[in-house]
Write a protein that holds these residues in place. Structure first.
Motif, mmCIF file in Angstrom:
data_model
loop_
_atom_site.group_PDB
_atom_site.id
_atom_site.type_symbol
_atom_site.label_atom_id
_atom_site.label_comp_id
_atom_site.label_asym_id
_atom_site.label_seq_id
_atom_site.Cartn_x
_atom_site.Cartn_y
_atom_site.Cartn_z
ATOM 1 N N ALA A 210 83.662 66.199 12.476
ATOM 2 C CA ALA A 210 83.505 67.648 12.420
ATOM 3 C C ALA A 210 83.276 68.228 13.813
ATOM 4 O O ALA A 210 83.781 69.309 14.137
ATOM 5 C CB ALA A 210 82.344 68.017 11.490
ATOM 6 N N ASP A 211 82.533 67.521 14.651
ATOM 7 C CA ASP A 211 82.337 67.975 16.031
ATOM 8 C C ASP A 211 83.670 68.064 16.762
ATOM 9 O O ASP A 211 83.921 69.007 17.520
ATOM 10 C CB ASP A 211 81.409 67.013 16.780
ATOM 11 N N MET A 212 84.553 67.044 16.541
ATOM 12 C CA MET A 212 85.871 67.068 17.167
ATOM 13 C C MET A 212 86.679 68.282 16.696
ATOM 14 O O MET A 212 87.321 68.967 17.486
ATOM 15 C CB MET A 212 86.645 65.786 16.821
ATOM 16 N N VAL A 213 86.615 68.529 15.392
ATOM 17 C CA VAL A 213 87.369 69.642 14.816
ATOM 18 C C VAL A 213 86.860 70.979 15.353
ATOM 19 O O VAL A 213 87.652 71.883 15.681
ATOM 20 C CB VAL A 213 87.284 69.598 13.277
ATOM 21 N N MET A 214 85.548 71.120 15.455
ATOM 22 C CA MET A 214 84.987 72.383 15.946
ATOM 23 C C MET A 214 85.373 72.624 17.399
ATOM 24 O O MET A 214 85.612 73.758 17.816
ATOM 25 C CB MET A 214 83.474 72.382 15.775
ATOM 26 N N ARG A 215 85.442 71.564 18.181
ATOM 27 C CA ARG A 215 85.837 71.743 19.578
ATOM 28 C C ARG A 215 87.319 72.082 19.690
ATOM 29 O O ARG A 215 87.711 72.888 20.535
ATOM 30 C CB ARG A 215 85.518 70.490 20.380
ATOM 31 N N LEU A 216 88.153 71.481 18.869
ATOM 32 C CA LEU A 216 89.577 71.791 18.906
ATOM 33 C C LEU A 216 89.859 73.225 18.462
ATOM 34 O O LEU A 216 90.797 73.859 18.940
ATOM 35 C CB LEU A 216 90.349 70.810 18.015
ATOM 36 N N ARG A 217 89.064 73.729 17.499
ATOM 37 C CA ARG A 217 89.214 75.089 16.990
ATOM 38 C C ARG A 217 90.645 75.378 16.525
ATOM 39 O O ARG A 217 91.192 76.474 16.722
ATOM 40 C CB ARG A 217 88.791 76.122 18.035
ATOM 41 N N SER A 218 91.274 74.421 15.904
ATOM 42 C CA SER A 218 92.616 74.624 15.367
ATOM 43 C C SER A 218 92.567 75.650 14.245
ATOM 44 O O SER A 218 91.598 75.724 13.484
ATOM 45 C CB SER A 218 93.184 73.296 14.851
ATOM 46 N N ARG A 219 93.634 76.411 14.096
ATOM 47 C CA ARG A 219 93.659 77.451 13.062
ATOM 48 C C ARG A 219 93.843 76.857 11.678
ATOM 49 O O ARG A 219 93.416 77.442 10.683
ATOM 50 C CB ARG A 219 94.791 78.429 13.375
ATOM 51 N N VAL A 220 94.522 75.683 11.606
ATOM 52 C CA VAL A 220 94.704 75.002 10.332
ATOM 53 C C VAL A 220 94.242 73.557 10.479
ATOM 54 O O VAL A 220 94.688 72.846 11.388
ATOM 55 C CB VAL A 220 96.176 75.033 9.871
ATOM 56 N N VAL A 221 93.347 73.132 9.591
ATOM 57 C CA VAL A 221 92.867 71.755 9.551
ATOM 58 C C VAL A 221 93.370 71.118 8.262
ATOM 59 O O VAL A 221 93.098 71.636 7.165
ATOM 60 C CB VAL A 221 91.331 71.689 9.611
ATOM 61 N N LEU A 222 94.117 70.026 8.376
ATOM 62 C CA LEU A 222 94.650 69.323 7.212
ATOM 63 C C LEU A 222 93.939 67.974 7.090
ATOM 64 O O LEU A 222 94.196 67.062 7.885
ATOM 65 C CB LEU A 222 96.158 69.114 7.362
ATOM 66 N N PRO A 223 93.046 67.812 6.118
ATOM 67 C CA PRO A 223 92.352 66.535 5.943
ATOM 68 C C PRO A 223 93.303 65.431 5.490
ATOM 69 O O PRO A 223 94.352 65.684 4.886
ATOM 70 C CB PRO A 223 91.312 66.845 4.859
ATOM 71 N N MET A 224 92.920 64.204 5.775
ATOM 72 C CA MET A 224 93.672 63.026 5.332
ATOM 73 C C MET A 224 92.693 61.858 5.292
ATOM 74 O O MET A 224 91.512 62.013 5.601
ATOM 75 C CB MET A 224 94.832 62.725 6.296
ATOM 76 N N HIS A 225 93.171 60.702 4.874
ATOM 77 C CA HIS A 225 92.336 59.494 4.845
ATOM 78 C C HIS A 225 91.049 59.771 4.071
ATOM 79 O O HIS A 225 89.936 59.423 4.479
ATOM 80 C CB HIS A 225 92.014 59.042 6.277
ATOM 81 N N ASN A 226 91.223 60.377 2.913
ATOM 82 C CA ASN A 226 90.086 60.773 2.079
ATOM 83 C C ASN A 226 89.833 59.734 0.993
ATOM 84 O O ASN A 226 90.755 59.077 0.524
ATOM 85 C CB ASN A 226 90.393 62.132 1.430
ATOM 86 N N PHE A 227 88.583 59.589 0.629
ATOM 87 C CA PHE A 227 88.207 58.746 -0.496
ATOM 88 C C PHE A 227 87.361 59.578 -1.448
ATOM 89 O O PHE A 227 86.751 60.574 -1.058
ATOM 90 C CB PHE A 227 87.439 57.505 -0.018
#
Length: 270
Positions: A210-227
């Motif tokens: 989540a820290d990586m995602v917040m720093r990237l600040r991408s407009r669209v986040v697509l999750p993967m590798h979910n369990f």
């Protein structure tokens, strides 16, 4: 001695020769200041003709296939599958990317009809390095380390792949095991869309991701590798992001349709 503009650029290592231009096409997503932790991401002026024609135009289709595999289709119809493991998604893509963490992320026997097989590691040792242009798509990679089965770290065994098409910068973080450095963030550049592993165990912790995602600040986040049972815990780490649940496995996106607020988009099957 007075330096001519071309001499000054050459002295700074900024003058592109035809050979260097062919070796590495200019990215529209790169940071100008590569080493600065708060670098501003801008578009470069010296764009390749194939991408210049497609910039900010057309729509990109992104379809969740399974696990960490997304299928990307450019406006010109170039098809790409990420973390390709040989799974049959219906038709053979022109390009595949792979990472070596587990057998669900790569295959040693890719379909012979695939034009470009881009491995996130170098089988001969050292870093993998990809700069590939296919019609209206430019693909490059940023290597990262992964944990090995003995508990240590295997250097440069994973890659973050960046796909540039229709003015969009689309990133796939692969099997990310450690926090990215400032230099890696600068090498990645701007990401409008990012595909993120959210399991919190085989890859990074959910807090770290989540820290990586917040720093990237991408407009669209697509999750993967979910369990099972882990998605809600990941979403809780991003309280300032919108969440959109889609009916169906496909997202159609363009520069004009990007959401104003960073949004986690959950496609059917994720």
């Amino acid at each position: 001695m007075k330096l001519l503009p071309s001499m000054l650029l050459a002295a700074l290592g900024l003058l592109w020769s035809p050979a260097s231009f062919a070796q590495e096409m200019p990215s529209t997503c790169h940071a100008v200041a590569q080493s600065l932790p708060k670098a501003t991401f801008v578009s470069l002026k010296g764009e390749a003709p194939t991408r210049l024609a497609a910039r900010d135009s057309g729509e990109v289709r992104i379809t969740f296939v399974h696990h960490s595999t997304y299928r990307i289709e450019s406006p010109a119809g170039v098809t790409i599958e990420t973390d390709y493991s040989g799974y049959n998604s219906g038709s053979v893509p022109r390009i595949v990317t792979m990472n070596k963490a587990h057998s669900t992320h790569f295959t040693n026997n890719p379909d012979p009809g695939i034009e470009h097989v881009l491995r996130g590691w170098n089988p001969e040792g050292g870093k993998a390095e990809h700069h590939v242009t296919v019609d209206d798509v430019y693909i490059r990679n940023v290597p990262s380390d992964i944990r090995d089965w003995g508990g240590g770290m295997e250097k440069d065994a994973n890659s973050i792949f960046v796909f540039e098409t229709a003015g969009l910068c689309i990133g796939h973080l692969g099997h990310l095991h450690e926090k990215l450095t400032d230099a890696q963030f600068a090498d990645i550049g701007r990401l409008d869309v990012v595909m993120v592993p959210v399991d919190g165990s085989w890859t990074m912790s959910q807090e770290g991701m989540a820290d990586m995602v917040m720093r990237l600040r991408s407009r669209v986040v697509l999750p993967m590798h979910n369990f099972r049972g882990r998605m809600d815990r990941f979403l809780a780490q991003l309280p300032d992001f919108a969440v959109e649940r889609r009916q169906g496995p496909t997202l159609v996106v363009s520069m004009k349709s990007l959401p104003r607020k960073p949004t986690v988009v959950l496609l059917d099957g994720v």
